[in-house]
Scaffold this motif. Structure first.
Motif, PDB file in Angstrom:
ATOM      1  N   LYS A  43       0.876  -1.139   0.001  1.00 44.34           N
ATOM      2  CA  LYS A  43       0.259  -0.133   0.089  1.00 44.34           C
ATOM      3  C   LYS A  43       0.955   1.238   0.002  1.00 44.34           C
ATOM      4  CE  LYS A  43      -3.841   2.035   2.701  1.00 44.34           C
ATOM      5  NZ  LYS A  43      -4.446   1.883   3.776  1.00 44.34           N
ATOM      6  N   THR A  55       4.026   1.476  -1.152  1.00 42.47           N
ATOM      7  CA  THR A  55       4.868   1.910  -2.285  1.00 42.47           C
ATOM      8  C   THR A  55       3.902   2.175  -3.484  1.00 42.47           C
ATOM      9  OG1 THR A  55       4.612  -0.706  -2.854  1.00 42.47           O
ATOM     10  CG2 THR A  55       6.530   0.122  -1.689  1.00 42.47           C
ATOM     11  N   SER A  56       2.598   1.857  -3.235  1.00 34.21           N
ATOM     12  CA  SER A  56       1.664   2.113  -4.243  1.00 34.21           C
ATOM     13  C   SER A  56       1.328   3.848  -4.259  1.00 34.21           C
ATOM     14  CB  SER A  56       0.391   1.444  -4.392  1.00 34.21           C
ATOM     15  OG  SER A  56      -0.449   1.518  -3.424  1.00 34.21           O
ATOM     16  N   GLU A  57       1.260   4.086  -3.036  1.00 38.94           N
ATOM     17  CA  GLU A  57       0.717   5.497  -2.639  1.00 38.94           C
ATOM     18  C   GLU A  57       2.212   6.470  -3.148  1.00 38.94           C
ATOM     19  OE1 GLU A  57      -0.184   5.797   1.385  1.00 38.94           O
ATOM     20  OE2 GLU A  57      -2.186   4.829   1.051  1.00 38.94           O
ATOM     21  N   GLU A  59       4.313   5.692  -5.391  1.00 34.64           N
ATOM     22  CA  GLU A  59       4.422   5.605  -6.882  1.00 34.64           C
ATOM     23  C   GLU A  59       3.280   6.609  -7.402  1.00 34.64           C
ATOM     24  OE1 GLU A  59       3.825   1.674  -8.456  1.00 34.64           O
ATOM     25  OE2 GLU A  59       5.905   1.192  -7.655  1.00 34.64           O
ATOM     26  N   LEU A  60       2.082   6.870  -6.870  1.00 35.50           N
ATOM     27  CA  LEU A  60       1.114   7.607  -7.156  1.00 35.50           C
ATOM     28  C   LEU A  60       1.421   8.965  -7.100  1.00 35.50           C
ATOM     29  CD1 LEU A  60      -2.251   5.744  -6.353  1.00 35.50           C
ATOM     30  CD2 LEU A  60      -1.260   6.194  -8.791  1.00 35.50           C
ATOM     31  N   SER A  61       2.112   9.497  -5.813  1.00 35.70           N
ATOM     32  CA  SER A  61       2.355  10.567  -5.592  1.00 35.70           C
ATOM     33  C   SER A  61       3.659  11.257  -6.314  1.00 35.70           C
ATOM     34  CB  SER A  61       3.052  10.884  -4.130  1.00 35.70           C
ATOM     35  OG  SER A  61       4.185  10.159  -4.051  1.00 35.70           O
ATOM     36  N   ASN A  62       4.603  10.159  -6.753  1.00 34.72           N
ATOM     37  CA  ASN A  62       5.675  10.622  -7.818  1.00 34.72           C
ATOM     38  C   ASN A  62       5.204  10.931  -9.203  1.00 34.72           C
ATOM     39  OD1 ASN A  62       7.700  10.356  -5.780  1.00 34.72           O
ATOM     40  ND2 ASN A  62       8.137   8.050  -6.259  1.00 34.72           N
ATOM     41  N   GLN A  63       4.051  10.122  -9.287  1.00 36.69           N
ATOM     42  CA  GLN A  63       3.661  10.298 -10.955  1.00 36.69           C
ATOM     43  C   GLN A  63       2.855  11.783 -10.968  1.00 36.69           C
ATOM     44  OE1 GLN A  63       1.093   7.102 -11.700  1.00 36.69           O
ATOM     45  NE2 GLN A  63       2.742   5.492 -12.213  1.00 36.69           N
ATOM     46  N   LYS A  64       2.091  12.112  -9.723  1.00 34.64           N
ATOM     47  CA  LYS A  64       1.483  13.334  -9.691  1.00 34.64           C
ATOM     48  C   LYS A  64       2.646  14.538  -9.756  1.00 34.64           C
ATOM     49  CE  LYS A  64      -2.608  11.902  -7.315  1.00 34.64           C
ATOM     50  NZ  LYS A  64      -3.441  11.935  -5.821  1.00 34.64           N
ATOM     51  N   LYS A  86       3.726  14.797 -13.155  1.00 34.96           N
ATOM     52  CA  LYS A  86       2.845  15.666 -13.934  1.00 34.96           C
ATOM     53  C   LYS A  86       2.664  17.112 -13.642  1.00 34.96           C
ATOM     54  CE  LYS A  86      -0.187  11.839 -15.018  1.00 34.96           C
ATOM     55  NZ  LYS A  86      -1.533  11.100 -14.584  1.00 34.96           N
TER      56      LYS A  86
END
Length: 182
Positions: free
Chosen positions: A101, A103-105, A107-112, A115
């Motif tokens: 959980k 690591t997925s959070e 990764e999502l924050s890094n992608q945001k 962007k």
């Protein structure tokens, strides 16, 4: 020494039961984890085994000197061991789920962040925005060995640009220019 080996060989059938009970408890715990969304439900089989082990151990300690008391103590040890292994399995499952959980959070924050960093760059529509100057190399011309480079030295927020020209053919070799964007 031979007496201990004889005792172990006589009770080897009881020792074979322990891994079976432990593996069954682990399988039940994993199945409950995948079938239910609630975190606490997977602890119930191990806690029930632990409570049963304590009850059997207390009744076995009352009759400890008899043959039945020793058998009850063996059963309590087996069930208690299976309960502990089941609880540790639950803790390991929770640890794996929380790591996934997080690591997925991340990764999502890094992608945001990537962007938003791409979106934050200003689009130059007119000259009122900051001007960016980069290194510019001129291609070598046949017959000339010297290369002229324009190198950016400093960019201010007031639209002042300082650049220096490196000309290997001149005597001073470095010339500094200042310009203002209008």
């Amino acid at each position: 020494m031979s007496g201990i080996i004889n005792l172990i060989s006589q009770h080897s059938s009881k020792l074979n039961i322990l891994p079976i009970i432990v593996v069954m408890n682990i399988i039940i715990t994993i199945l409950i984890h995948f079938l239910n969304k609630k975190k606490i439900i997977k602890y119930i089989p191990s806690l029930c085994l632990g409570v049963a082990a304590l009850i059997i151990l207390l009744s076995g300690l009352r009759q400890f000197t008899s043959a039945r008391g020793l058998d009850l103590s063996w059963i309590a040890v087996f069930l208690g061991t299976a309960a502990l292994v089941g609880l540790f399995t639950c803790f390991i499952i929770d640890l794996i789920v929380s790591i996934r959980k997080q690591t997925s959070e991340m990764e999502l924050s890094n992608q945001k962040d990537e962007k938003s960093a791409k979106e934050d760059k200003p689009i130059r529509t007119n000259k009122s925005h900051k001007t960016r100057v980069a290194k510019k190399k001129r291609p070598k011309v046949k017959g000339k060995e010297q290369e002229i480079k324009y190198v950016t030295k400093k960019i201010n927020t007031k639209n002042n640009v300082k650049a220096k020209r490196i000309d290997n053919s001149s005597k001073s070799k470095k010339q500094t220019f200042e310009a203002k964007d209008k």
